[in-house]
Scaffold this motif. Structure first.
Motif, short mmCIF file in Angstrom:
data_model
loop_
_atom_site.label_atom_id
_atom_site.label_comp_id
_atom_site.label_asym_id
_atom_site.label_seq_id
_atom_site.Cartn_x
_atom_site.Cartn_y
_atom_site.Cartn_z
N UNK A 324 0.86 -1.18 0.00
CA UNK A 324 0.00 0.00 0.00
C UNK A 324 0.90 1.23 0.00
N UNK A 325 0.96 1.94 -1.13
CA UNK A 325 1.85 3.09 -1.27
C UNK A 325 1.19 4.40 -0.87
N UNK A 326 -0.01 4.36 -0.30
CA UNK A 326 -0.69 5.59 0.08
C UNK A 326 0.02 6.31 1.22
N UNK A 327 -0.02 7.62 1.19
CA UNK A 327 0.49 8.47 2.26
C UNK A 327 -0.68 9.18 2.93
N UNK A 328 -0.50 9.55 4.18
CA UNK A 328 -1.56 10.24 4.90
C UNK A 328 -1.89 11.59 4.27
N UNK A 329 -0.87 12.28 3.78
CA UNK A 329 -1.08 13.61 3.21
C UNK A 329 -0.27 13.75 1.92
N UNK A 346 -2.79 6.55 -4.85
CA UNK A 346 -3.27 5.46 -3.98
C UNK A 346 -3.02 4.11 -4.63
N UNK A 347 -1.76 3.82 -4.89
CA UNK A 347 -1.43 2.53 -5.50
C UNK A 347 -1.42 1.45 -4.42
N UNK A 348 -2.32 0.49 -4.57
CA UNK A 348 -2.41 -0.64 -3.64
C UNK A 348 -2.41 -1.91 -4.49
N UNK A 362 -4.10 -5.08 -8.92
CA UNK A 362 -4.31 -3.75 -8.37
C UNK A 362 -5.63 -3.72 -7.60
N UNK A 363 -5.60 -3.18 -6.38
CA UNK A 363 -6.76 -3.08 -5.53
C UNK A 363 -7.45 -1.74 -5.78
N UNK A 364 -8.76 -1.77 -5.86
CA UNK A 364 -9.49 -0.53 -6.06
C UNK A 364 -9.22 0.44 -4.91
#
Length: 369
Positions: A324-329, A346-348, A362-364
Motif C-alpha cells: 500500500x503506497x498511500x500516504x496520509x497527506x 493510492x497505489x495498492x 491492483x486493488x481498487x
C-alpha cells in the motif's frame, strides 16, 4: 549568476560528460550490477555468519507493506558529476545536504523510484513581486519544454531566526534564495512546487524501481548505469527526481514476526530478515510499474530475481502480501504513474508468489482509515 553557481548548476544545453571523459569509465564497466546482491553469499562467508543467522518460524506468513516515510531528491543536480558544493553559499549548503541524504541511503534498505516530470524553471528574465501589506511573493516560472510563462505565489511565513520582516530575494533558473537577515533559505524549483499551492497538474512518471543498498554508493554519485541511461534518454524535456521510500512491513502469522524473536536480536539476523522483505517488495514494484517483461533489464537479472523470490517464499512461508503506497497527506508529486500503472496517489497491490514470479492485482482505491 556567479561562476560558483555555474559550476554547481549546469546549464541544460550543456551536455553531461561521458564516464570515459570523466575518467570513471572503469567504474561503470567493472562494478557489479546492484541486483547481484540478490545472489547467495559465498559459502565461506555464510559459515562465518552461521551463529548469527536468523531463526525462522514455521507458520505461514502474510505481509502488509506500507510507506513509513517518503522524500524526493532532484537527481539532475547530481547527475552532471558536479564538484563538491561550496557550503559557504546557501545553494551549496542545500546541495550538500541533499548529497548527505543520498549518501546515507547506500547503507539502508530503502526503495527508490526514478521519476520524470515536465521541466519547470524560475524565469530570471522577469521580476518577483510582493502583495500589498503581506508576505505573498509572486515568482515567475517557465513551464515545459516550450517554456510557457506562468507564475506561482508563495505565502511566506517569517522564520523564528529572522531579523527582517520581509526577505530579500535572489532568483536563478533552478533556485530561489530568501535572505531573512538572521537566516537564509535556499529552495529549488521542485522544493517550491511541493511546498506551496500551485496550479500545475503534472504527474510523476515512474521510469525505474530499485533499492538503495549499495556499498559503492553509485546512486548518490550518479554512477548507477541503469538510472543514468534513463536520465540521458529523458533529460531534454523532463526533470528527473528520486523518490526514496522507507517501508514498514507488518508480518501476520500464528508464530508472530520472526524479527521480534530474542534470537534474532543481532544486526546480522535483523538485516537478513529485512533484506528478504525489501528484495521481494522491490521485485513486486518492478513488475507493477515496469511491467512483467521488465523492459531494459537483462535476462540474467530476471532469472536471478526469480530465484531470489523462490528462496524468500520458501524461507518465510510467504505466499501472499499487500503493498500500500498511500500516504496520509500526499502532494501532487505523489500522483504516480508509468506505462503499466495508471495515475494515482493510492497505489495498492495484492501480490502472490507463483514459481518465482510475483503476480500482482491492483486493488481498487479506498479511503485510508
Amino acid at each position: 549568476m556567479t561562476s560558483d553557481y555555474k559550476a554547481i548548476i549546469a546549464d541544460d544545453d550543456y551536455p553531461d560528460p561521458s564516464p570515459d571523459e570523466l575518467g570513471v569509465g572503469a567504474l561503470f564497466a567493472e562494478a557489479p550490477e546492484p541486483f547481484h546482491d540478490l545472489m547467495a553469499a559465498p559459502v565461506e562467508q555464510i559459515d562465518e555468519l552461521l551463529p548469527l543467522m536468523p531463526q525462522r518460524t514455521n507458520a505461514p506468513q502474510t505481509w502488509a507493506v506500507t510507506v513509513a516515510d517518503a522524500k524526493f531528491h532532484w537527481y539532475d543536480l547530481v547527475a552532471g558529476f558536479p564538484e563538491t558544493p561550496d557550503i559557504r553559499d546557501p545553494v551549496g549548503r542545500h546541495l550538500r545536504r541533499m548529497q548527505f541524504d543520498l549518501e546515507a541511503t547506500m547503507e539502508k534498505r530503502l526503495i527508490f523510484f526514478a521519476i520524470n516530470r515536465p521541466r519547470v524553471r524560475f524565469d530570471t528574465s522577469r521580476s518577483t513581486s510582493w502583495g500589498f501589506f503581506s508576505l505573498k511573493l509572486t515568482v515567475p516560472i517557465l513551464v515545459g519544454a516550450e517554456e510557457k510563462r506562468d507564475s506561482i505565489t508563495l505565502e511566506l511565513e517569517v522564520p523564528f531566526a529572522a531579523t527582517l520582516k520581509k526577505p530579500s530575494v535572489v532568483l536563478t533558473d533552478r533556485f530561489i534564495t530568501l535572505n531573512w537577515g538572521g537566516l537564509i533559505e535556499a529552495l529549488s524549483i521542485h522544493d517550491v512546487l511541493q511546498k506551496y499551492e500551485n496550479s500545475l497538474t503534472f504527474q510523476s512518471k515512474v521510469q525505474y524501481v530499485g533499492q538503495t543498498k549499495d556499498p559503492l554508493g553509485r546512486l548518490a554519485r550518479a554512477r548507477l548505469p541503469a538510472v543514468q541511461r534513463i536520465h540521458q534518454q529523458n533529460s531534454d524535456d523532463n526533470d528527473m527526481l528520486l523518490l526514496i521510500q522507507r517501508m514498514n512491513v507488518e508480518v501476520i502469522s500464528d508464530d508472530g514476526d520472526p524479527a521480534e524473536l530474542p534470537a534474532n536480536d543481532n544486526p546480522v539476523a535483523a538485516d537478513m530478515l529485512m533484506k528478504d522483505r525489501i528484495d521481494v517488495i522491490e521485485c513486486a514494484l518492478i513488475r507493477y510499474f515496469e511491467g512483467p517483461e521488465m523492459h531494459g533489464r537483462s535476462d540474467k537479472e530476471a532469472e536471478i530475481r526469480k530465484q531470489r523470490v523462490r528462496q524468500i517464499k520458501e524461507t518465510n512461508k510467504l505466499d501472499i502480501f499487500r503493498i500500500d503506497l498511500r500516504l496520509d497527506d500526499p502532494g501532487k508529486y505523489h500522483d504516480l504513474f508509468s506505462r503499466h500503472a495508471p495515475v494515482s496517489n493510492s497505489h495498492i497491490i495484492d501480490c502472490t508468489i507463483v514459481d518465482g514470479d510475483v503476480l500482482i492485482t491492483r486493488v481498487q482505491e479506498k479511503v485510508k482509515p
